[in-house]
Scaffold this active site. Structure first.
Site, mmCIF file in Angstrom:
data_model
loop_
_atom_site.group_PDB
_atom_site.id
_atom_site.type_symbol
_atom_site.label_atom_id
_atom_site.label_comp_id
_atom_site.label_asym_id
_atom_site.label_seq_id
_atom_site.Cartn_x
_atom_site.Cartn_y
_atom_site.Cartn_z
ATOM 1 N N HIS A 1 -2.308 1.102 6.978
ATOM 2 C CA HIS A 1 -2.746 0.997 5.585
ATOM 3 C C HIS A 1 -3.061 2.381 5.044
ATOM 4 O O HIS A 1 -3.507 3.271 5.789
ATOM 5 C CB HIS A 1 -3.981 0.101 5.461
ATOM 6 C CG HIS A 1 -4.322 -0.252 4.035
ATOM 7 N ND1 HIS A 1 -3.563 -1.118 3.292
ATOM 8 C CD2 HIS A 1 -5.332 0.162 3.225
ATOM 9 C CE1 HIS A 1 -4.094 -1.248 2.086
ATOM 10 N NE2 HIS A 1 -5.165 -0.463 2.014
ATOM 11 N N HIS B 1 -6.290 1.465 -3.901
ATOM 12 C CA HIS B 1 -5.237 1.010 -2.995
ATOM 13 C C HIS B 1 -4.767 -0.390 -3.364
ATOM 14 O O HIS B 1 -5.382 -1.081 -4.174
ATOM 15 C CB HIS B 1 -5.757 1.013 -1.549
ATOM 16 C CG HIS B 1 -6.889 0.065 -1.298
ATOM 17 N ND1 HIS B 1 -7.021 -0.663 -0.134
ATOM 18 C CD2 HIS B 1 -7.975 -0.294 -2.060
ATOM 19 C CE1 HIS B 1 -8.118 -1.398 -0.170
ATOM 20 N NE2 HIS B 1 -8.714 -1.193 -1.332
ATOM 21 N N CYS C 1 0.809 -1.220 0.000
ATOM 22 C CA CYS C 1 0.000 0.000 0.000
ATOM 23 C C CYS C 1 0.842 1.270 0.000
ATOM 24 O O CYS C 1 0.599 2.197 -0.787
ATOM 25 C CB CYS C 1 -0.970 0.003 1.176
ATOM 26 S SG CYS C 1 -0.195 0.046 2.817
#
Length: 210
Positions: free
Chosen positions: A160, A172, A107
């Site tokens: 994240h 993402h 990510c």
């Protein structure tokens, strides 16, 4: 179906040149269908296209993130560049520690790549460090191009990050076994894990402030 086949052929040549490889034709066909489904989700957000928008890399952005006034905090040009760069990687595999389109992204590696490529901004390597960049943005004031952060490991540190693209959605690199995708912030899991958002602008000293 013929149009889809032509699109698959075109994308095949593009991705071969860019160093992204598909194991077989079925994988490529699945990728094309997945991308088209994502773009279809934003059909309602489309605006009448002007000649200026029908340039390479601009049509997708116009469909997803209608232009904001130039005076907006996050300039539309910055958002256009970021989203165009991010959408160009849609379907690339997740890889823990990954920072390359040819081998995969995690990510934060994904965020690093698109911010460097489209805005010349060097983000830190981890999502926790990236969460200290720029300025805070309330969820009600999210604009395309903002980074959205999540706590996926309980109430601890940020773990994240994704890029908000408008229409209550973000793009993402989710996790091992998945590919870069567009997800709704209203998704039960991600809504529960949402922490906050940050805005990093090009040539803005505030991007270095914690």
């Amino acid at each position: 179906m013929k149009a889809l086949s032509r699109l698959a052929a075109l994308l095949a040549s593009v991705y071969v040149l860019s160093g992204i490889h598909f194991a077989n034709a079925d994988d490529l066909d699945s990728f094309v269908r997945s991308r088209q489904q994502v773009l279809n989700q934003f059909e309602d957000a489309r605006q009448p296209a002007s000649p200026a928008l029908l340039q390479p890399g601009r049509a997708i952005t116009a469909a997803i993130a209608p232009r904001q006034p130039v005076s907006s905090v996050q300039s539309s040009d910055n958002a256009d560049e970021l989203i165009s760069s991010a959408m160009g990687l849609l379907g690339v595999a997740y890889r823990y520690g990954g920072t390359s389109a040819s081998t995969g992204f995690d990510c934060s590696g994904f965020m690093q790549h698109i911010f460097k490529r489209s805005m010349g901004v060097n983000l830190p390597r981890t999502s926790a460090a990236q969460a200290k960049m720029g300025v805070g943005v309330s969820r009600s004031e999210l604009q395309p191009g903002d980074m959205v952060f999540f706590r996926t490991m309980g109430r601890g540190r940020i773990s994240h990050v994704g890029l908000y693209i408008g229409n209550n959605r973000f793009i993402h690199a989710p996790r091992t076994g998945k590919r870069i995708e567009v997800t709704s912030l209203s998704n039960k899991y991600w809504n529960a894990k949402y922490a906050f958002a940050r805005r990093v602008k090009k040539n803005d000293p505030s991007r270095f402030l914690n």
